[in-house]
Design a protein around this motif. Structure first.
Motif, mmCIF file in Angstrom:
data_model
loop_
_atom_site.group_PDB
_atom_site.id
_atom_site.type_symbol
_atom_site.label_atom_id
_atom_site.label_comp_id
_atom_site.label_asym_id
_atom_site.label_seq_id
_atom_site.Cartn_x
_atom_site.Cartn_y
_atom_site.Cartn_z
ATOM 1 N N THR A 111 0.826 -1.197 0.000
ATOM 2 C CA THR A 111 0.000 0.000 0.000
ATOM 3 C C THR A 111 0.862 1.251 0.000
ATOM 4 O O THR A 111 2.000 1.237 0.484
ATOM 5 N N THR A 155 -6.818 6.974 3.758
ATOM 6 C CA THR A 155 -6.249 5.905 2.938
ATOM 7 C C THR A 155 -5.048 6.421 2.158
ATOM 8 O O THR A 155 -4.756 7.620 2.122
ATOM 9 N N THR A 189 1.194 -4.249 4.032
ATOM 10 C CA THR A 189 0.005 -4.261 4.880
ATOM 11 C C THR A 189 -0.632 -5.635 4.867
ATOM 12 O O THR A 189 -0.797 -6.250 3.816
ATOM 13 N N TRP A 232 -4.098 -7.530 5.728
ATOM 14 C CA TRP A 232 -5.514 -7.210 5.896
ATOM 15 C C TRP A 232 -6.174 -8.275 6.768
ATOM 16 O O TRP A 232 -6.168 -9.458 6.438
ATOM 17 N N ARG A 241 -6.084 -2.745 9.090
ATOM 18 C CA ARG A 241 -4.821 -2.713 8.357
ATOM 19 C C ARG A 241 -3.695 -2.899 9.369
ATOM 20 O O ARG A 241 -3.560 -2.106 10.292
#
Length: 888
Positions: A354, A425, A503, A505, A515
């Motif tokens: 990410t 984000t 990251t 999840w 996260r």
């Protein structure tokens, strides 16, 4: 994992898929809601917009920042588009709020653009290239008048554009704006599928190059030893570019792919059903594949169709998937409206690279203040609110009557993370930084002007006088720190100097997720530190029971085995063959076995090298001590014999058969005993040179002396006959000449040996397993056996002569004693040869030492013990009268 095969006919599959889609849609709304797909015929505006002007200190209005938003309001779709509103993505609205928050933060900061209020303009492209292109041309036209490339006002001037990734939709926008050198910021990855980046010099990437992500994925796969993976790519130009780049990269790094699935791109409902039908036929490939790791590439919109595929499989009671999804940065964990109640457990444990993001202070408080009526210029919030909370504001449209009314007091924090997140984000953080980058550059230009102008000229400067090309130099040269504490800067290629967060999840049953940052991918770090991974923090899919999953074509080859290629299959599929004798493999899946270093040897399992033990005849071990004691004892005994002979040198026994030869023989025997010590201890260069040569020469002297003694006995007997000519050969000259000549021959052999191929220290690592034999390499085996053979020749001649003269009449005839001594000598060395050749290491040396000591002791005992007995114990026999009496 079971094997599932799709057997239904095509018609049955189409009916089943259509029914499943309707079931999934019905699950997303209450039973009273209806499902409508409507064609809109009313005239619609070209784009949906959010406009907030910024006021300059002199009262003029200017909009500097333009955000092209890629999530449309489906209430105002073009008439040719057929899509239900439940396919909208509420989560993208945070990108707009990030821009609003950034502009608000800039305007409230007195140190940036003082006395100037910055404004912005947000437009939606509807995922359509022609709509995006038209929106771009409108920005280059007079306000409210669509006349491309013609402006008759100076109130609005486009300074910068913040847009999504460069796809076929936005390529036309990038090409158009490049002609005007307007800075363009992409808040998603830059993929030059439609041309080289040189064609877009005004492009600034808020995400590092995708190449770094690919290398990060390679390192991740190597870290977990995942060499058999699946590839999923969106079915468009960007997906083609990804496969063209990734497939050779994987192959070069010894990673294979089991399958390639192309996920549908953004499309209308009819095409989506057809594409899902095609994709469902490939679902058994996902289920039956041994690849537990799947590398996914595509836009965030590709995730909707993948989730739909997995949702259909789940509702159809098809075998579930247990995969580790490896996702690139352009994927966002989000849902369209109809997927709000769909299970997200299938993505539990996914790993993604990410975009690095931090949380600007005050952003969550800002989000808590958001209400549908918060800004009059926001043309997106009502649609977002309706889709996010599944409610409806009062409209005349009949399809909205079945929904619950929106109160406007709903809380954003109550939404699941797939629809909206309260934390910023990665994409929103890029929009936030892009806005700050533009503001800091404008501030730098503003400050530079006021420092270089006179006070009278300063008031004449206006932001409207700026040209977009003036920003580029400052964008590439001015770093700044944002309110989150991160440094933002671009390199000379317009790429953001930043990395990626690895990251993990973690999903929950209520469709929320967390996260978990488990690592960092830093392109600027040294190669070994590019990927930092905290494996113990990773949560895997529940089916793996928190054990690191395998993703291999076959079970790995254990240490002690090597990979053996399977004919007709990819190199990641192989058999396991045991290592050849003498070789090892100390890791899993080694391509070839290796040899241990010379100081190590393979164990029985051929998976480890153990240190070898050094083997040589040491003075400290029992055998070495015994031989040392024996050599010294015989040396002392020889010295005592020599002393005794010298003390009684005038006695008849000592004088008999040449006293000097006896002395020479005793001295040579003394050195023979001592030279055996050269064979004990660790071999060195000097000891290796002296061992065999000293032994050969000294023994040749001893044997020559024995031969001379034997011949003297024969000549003495022959000289007693009347008229014999043998009398002239008697004397010291003949004996000395014989000893000297015989010794010279052996010395010549040794000199030739040392000059051509001298002995040297050698470490033998092959003869005995686990042992390094430290020995002397004889250099030339031929010369060694010539030296040994010459001594044998002298011994045989001496034995023959002595044997023939053993019965000659003489009181002290040494011939019979020499016969016994030569018999012992020859027996010892005849046994030595086969024994020497059949032994290894220190025992070979021990055999030679024993032969030296035994043969020397045989000469000493057999020849001198009778004389010493008479001299010491029977001195009355050692007188001339007794000898004459015996002769008579």
């Amino acid at each position: 994992m079971g094997v599932w095969i799709w057997k239904e006919s095509l018609a049955t599959k189409m009916v089943l898929i259509a029914v499943l889609i309707l079931v999934l849609l019905c699950q997303s709304v209450s039973s009273a809601h209806s499902i409508n797909c409507t064609i809109y015929d009313d005239p619609l505006p070209i784009f949906h917009e959010f406009y907030q002007p910024g006021d300059l200190v002199i009262g003029e209005i200017v909009s500097h920042i333009f955000l092209l938003h890629d999530s449309p309001s489906f209430r105002e779709l073009p008439t040719e588009k057929l899509i239900d509103e439940r396919f909208s993505v509420p989560k993208h609205y945070q990108n707009i709020l990030a821009l609003v928050f950034a502009v608000k933060e800039i305007n409230e900061n007195p140190s940036i653009l003082p006395n100037i209020t910055l404004g912005f303009h947000v437009l939606s492209g509807y995922y359509l290239a022609k709509i995006t292109y038209k929106a771009t041309l409108s920005l280059l036209s007079t306000h409210n008048k669509f006349i491309p490339n013609f402006r008759c006002d100076t109130q609005k001037k486009l300074i910068a554009v913040i847009g999504s990734r460069l796809t076929e939709i936005y390529a036309s926008m990038a090409t158009t704006l490049t002609n005007y050198k307007i800075p363009q910021f992409t808040y998603e990855s830059f993929t030059p599928a439609h041309g080289d980046k040189i064609l877009f010099p005004s492009m600034y990437e808020m995400v590092p190059s995708e190449v770094f992500q690919y290398m990060g994925v390679i390192q991740l796969l190597h870290h977990f030893n995942w060499t058999w993976i699946g590839l999923l790519a969106v079915d468009d130009d960007n997906g083609d570019k990804f496969l063209q780049t990734a497939m050779p990269l994987l192959s070069r790094n010894r990673i294979c792919y089991d399958f390639i699935l192309r996920t549908p791109k953004r499309t209308d409902t009819d095409d989506l059903i057809d594409q899902l039908l095609n994709l469902m036929e490939k679902y058994p490939v996902l289920v039956n594949s041994k690849a537990n790791a799947c590398f996914i590439y595509g836009l965030s919109t590709s995730m909707y169709t993948l989730r739909m595929l997995l949702g259909i499989a789940q509702e159809s009671s098809l075998p579930p998937l247990s995969k580790v999804w490896i996702i690139t940065s352009q994927w966002v964990f989000e849902s369209v409206s109809l997927q709000r109640v769909w299970d997200t457990q299938i993505f539990h444990g996914a790993i993604s690279f990410t975009v690095h993001s931090s949380q600007p202070p005050g952003f969550q408080n800002f989000l808590q203040l958001i209400k549908p009526s918060w800004a009059k210029g926001d043309g997106f919030i009502q649609d977002f609110w309706e889709q996010a909370f599944d409610c409806s504001f009062k409209h005349s449209d009949e399809r909205e009557e079945s929904k619950k009314p929106c109160t406007g007091e709903e809380q954003l924090e109550s939404l699941p993370g797939t629809l909206f997140e309260m934390s910023m984000t990665g994409q929103s953080y890029n929009v936030y930084n892009a806005a700050h980058a533009v503001a800091h550059v404008l501030h730098a230009l503003y400050t530079l002007h006021f420092k270089s102008r006179a006070p009278v000229q300063q008031r004449e400067w206006r932001l409207q006088n700026l040209e977009p090309w003036q920003l580029h130099h400052f964008l590439r040269s001015i770093p700044f720190n944002n309110s989150a504490g991160d440094t933002v800067s671009f390199d000379e290629h317009g790429e953001l100097r930043a990395g990626f967060d690895v990251t993990n999840w973690v999903t929950f049953s209520n469709n929320s997720f967390a996260r978990v940052k488990v690592g960092r991918l830093d392109p600027q770090a040294p190669p070994r530190d590019t990927l930092i991974l905290h494996e113990d923090q990773i949560v895997w899919h529940r089916s793996f029971n928190q054990v690191v999953p395998h993703s291999l074509c076959n079970d790995p080859c254990h240490p002690g085995y090597r990979k053996e290629k399977k004919e007709g299959e990819k190199f990641c599929c192989y058999n396991c063959a045991p290592c050849p004798e003498g070789m090892i493999s100390d890791h899993k899946d080694m391509d070839a076995c290796i040899k241990c270093s010379k100081d190590r040897y393979p164990n029985k399992g051929q998976n480890e090298c153990f240190p070898r033990t050094l083997s040589f005849l040491s003075f400290k071990e029992d055998l070495g001590i015994i031989f040392t004691v024996m050599a010294l004892s015989f040396s002392v005994s020889t010295s005592l014999v020599l002393a005794t002979f010298m003390k009684h040198q005038d006695t008849p026994i000592v004088k008999a058969n040449n006293r000097n030869l006896s002395y020479l023989l005793l001295i040579s025997l003394l050195f023979c005993f001592l030279c055996s010590l050269l064979f004990i201890g660790q071999p060195g260069k000097l000891t290796c040179l002296l061992r065999q040569t000293a032994f050969g020469i000294i023994f040749s002297v001893a044997l020559s002396s024995v031969l001379a003694k034997t011949i003297t006995v024969v000549l003495a007997f022959m000289a007693t006959k009347p008229g014999s000519r043998a009398r002239k050969w008697l004397g010291k000259r003949m004996a000395n000449s014989l000893v000297l000549s015989c010794t010279s021959v052996q010395s010549s052999f040794c000199t030739l040996w040392l000059s051509t191929s001298p002995p040297s220290p050698h470490a033998d690592t092959n003869s005995l397993n686990g042992i390094i034999i430290l020995e002397c390499n004889e250099g030339s085996a031929v010369m060694f056996y010539i030296v040994l053979g010459y001594m044998g020749f002298l011994a045989i001649v001496s034995f023959t002569v002595a044997f023939l003269a053993r019965k000659l009449p003489d009181s002290f005839n040494e011939a019979k004693f020499i016969t016994f001594s030569m018999l012992v000598f020859c027996s010892v060395w005849l046994c030595f040869v086969p024994t020497y050749l059949s032994t290894k290491g220190k025992y070979m040396v021990a055999v030679e030492i024993f032969s030296i000591l035994a043969s020397s002791a045989g000469l000493l005992v057999c020849i001198f013990s009778p004389k010493c007995y008479i001299i010491v114990l029977r001195p009355k026999l050692n007188v001339r009268e007794h000898i004459i009496k015996r002769n008579n």
